[in-house]
Scaffold this motif. Structure first.
Motif, PDB file in Angstrom:
ATOM      1  N   SER A 196      -3.821  -7.234  -9.726  1.00 27.75           N
ATOM      2  CA  SER A 196      -5.114  -7.156 -10.404  1.00 27.75           C
ATOM      3  C   SER A 196      -4.815  -6.942 -11.872  1.00 27.75           C
ATOM      4  N   ASP A 220      -4.969  -6.108  -1.828  1.00 33.84           N
ATOM      5  CA  ASP A 220      -6.089  -6.455  -2.699  1.00 33.84           C
ATOM      6  C   ASP A 220      -6.953  -5.221  -2.999  1.00 33.84           C
ATOM      7  N   THR A 262      -6.951  -3.017  -6.956  1.00 28.94           N
ATOM      8  CA  THR A 262      -8.150  -2.659  -7.721  1.00 28.94           C
ATOM      9  C   THR A 262      -8.240  -1.134  -7.898  1.00 28.94           C
TER      10      THR A 262
END
Ligand code: ADP
Ligand code: MG
Length: 321
Positions: free
Chosen positions: A220, A264, A268
């Motif tokens: 990210s 994922d 973040t």
């Protein structure tokens, strides 16, 4: 060194999706791209029609029944979003749509607009009904956004599809969201080589190479989708507490993990935590490894058991947490 049997790519999920498969067969590849298309159609919020959009359009009005995978993914996303002080919030859609970062119409909203839209991002206002797999957003204008986890989830599903087709050596790349299956037949050390992008580089330069096998590598960063206004950079990972883009010492966070969904989610979350709180968190989560890339050109590695990082760009300095 052997060459990969097959490389395939397509424009999907708003990015370039590519597959490197060893001992591929056409049925497997067709199944992969068909699955990608089906999942994109269910999860996207960047087109008017999808299962997630049907939930969003009915916000404040009624519950919407969705398919089992969509229900389960939202249930997981919700569970994480409800954890105290969590930087990941799947109910953040109204703010994402207000900023439009990376899309036509991107703009810095007024403080008042941000304040109003923050009221529409409380994950407690998402109601799940496990009896009929329906989802109700209690406030009009609320929106679920799975942008921060969809690619990870999809990569894991694609892996299952490949394994079902007896493919045990492959690399799935969903626009920088990489999942490797098994050992690499491409290199002597059996590792897959995943490039770590140099932030804001115009010619796709790499800072280094992440060497892994059987792992997901998800990054990210603030350099994928952003815009400038009055010399200030506004990027697409929002602070769910303030409604503005997260602002800290980091340019990117890469998570190395077993599942890509986890990677994922935590890329973040750890972006939001920053280096020092992030490293503390990682001490308690030895199943996750991370590479923090700082604006001051330091690279901090944490929990390095499952990968090896090779620095290419000597402007950067590597530190081990
Ligand atoms: P990338 O899209 O580069 O893979 P992320 O996985 O961090 O990066 O996801 C960013 C996307 O997630 C945004 O484009 C937006 O749709 C959504 N989003 C932005 N901020 C948050 C947040 N705090 N929590 C959950 N989703 C977010
Ligand atoms: Mg993410």
């Amino acid at each position: 060194m052997v060459k990969a049997n097959y490389e395939y790519s397509q424009n999907l999920l708003g990015t370039i999706v590519s597959l490197t498969i060893y001992e591929a067969n056409e049925t497997a590849v067709k199944a992969v791209f068909a699955t990608l298309k089906i999942l994109e159609d269910k999860l996207t919020v960047n087109r008017p029609l999808s299962e997630v959009m049907s939930i969003n359009m009915a916000a404040g009005k009624h519950a919407v029944e969705v398919s089992r995978p969509v229900f389960d993914l939202i249930a997981q996303a919700l569970q994480i979003s409800l954890q105290p002080n969590c930087y990941f919030n799947c109910a953040i859609g109204a703010l994402v749509k207000l900023w439009q970062i990376g899309f036509k119409g991107q703009q810095v909203p007024t403080d008042e607009q941000i304040k109003q839209h923050l009221l529409l991002t409380n994950p407690r206002d998402i109601e799940l009904n496990t009896d009929n797999h329906s989802i109700f957003l209690k406030r009009k204008g609320m929106q679920i956004d799975l942008g921060a986890i969809a690619k990870g989830y999809i990569a894991d599903v694609i892996k299952e599809v490949l394994v079902k087709h007896n493919i045990h050596q492959a690399m799935i790349n969903l626009g920088g969201n990489v999942l490797t299956i098994g050992d690499s037949p491409l290199s002597d050390d059996k590792n897959w080589h995943v490039g770590l992008k140099k932030p804001f580089s115009r010619n796709q330069e790499l800072v280094g190479i992440i060497n892994v096998n059987n792992r997901s590598v998800v990054t990210s960063g603030i350099y994928e989708r952003f815009f400038y206004q009055h010399n200030h950079l506004y990027h697409h990972i929002l602070n769910p507490f303030t409604g503005y883009p997260l602002d800290n010492e980091l340019e990117s966070v890469t998570i190395i993990s077993k599942s890509s969904l986890e990677g994922d989610i935590y890329s973040t979350i750890l972006y939001g935590l920053g280096v020092s709180k992030g490293c503390e968190f990682l001490q308690r989560h030895s199943n996750l490894a991370a590479i923090f890339l700082l604006k001051n050109k330091t690279i901090v590695l944490a929990n390095t058991d499952n990968f090896y990082f090779q620095l290419l760009d000597k402007q950067y300095q590597v530190k081990q947490y």
